[in-house]
Design a protein around this motif. Structure first.
Motif: not given
Length: 46
Positions: A1-18
């Motif tokens: 689950m930690a890996e999934v959350r980390a992936g979601v956090d990564h995508v969220d950071r990329a979306l915010i930057a875009l």
């Protein structure tokens, strides 16, 4: 689950930057266009 959350956090950071980059372009378009109504592009919106 930690890996999934980390992936979601990564995508969220990329979306915010875009989104920040997109808003910067929109601000530039607003400065370039001669009047506020000219900023809207109904063809692109459709």
């Amino acid at each position: 689950m930690a890996e999934v959350r980390a992936g979601v956090d990564h995508v969220d950071r990329a979306l915010i930057a875009l989104l920040a980059q997109r808003f910067a372009y929109m601000d530039a378009a607003a400065r370039i266009k001669p009047e506020r109504g000219a900023v809207r592009d109904e063809g692109r919106k459709a």
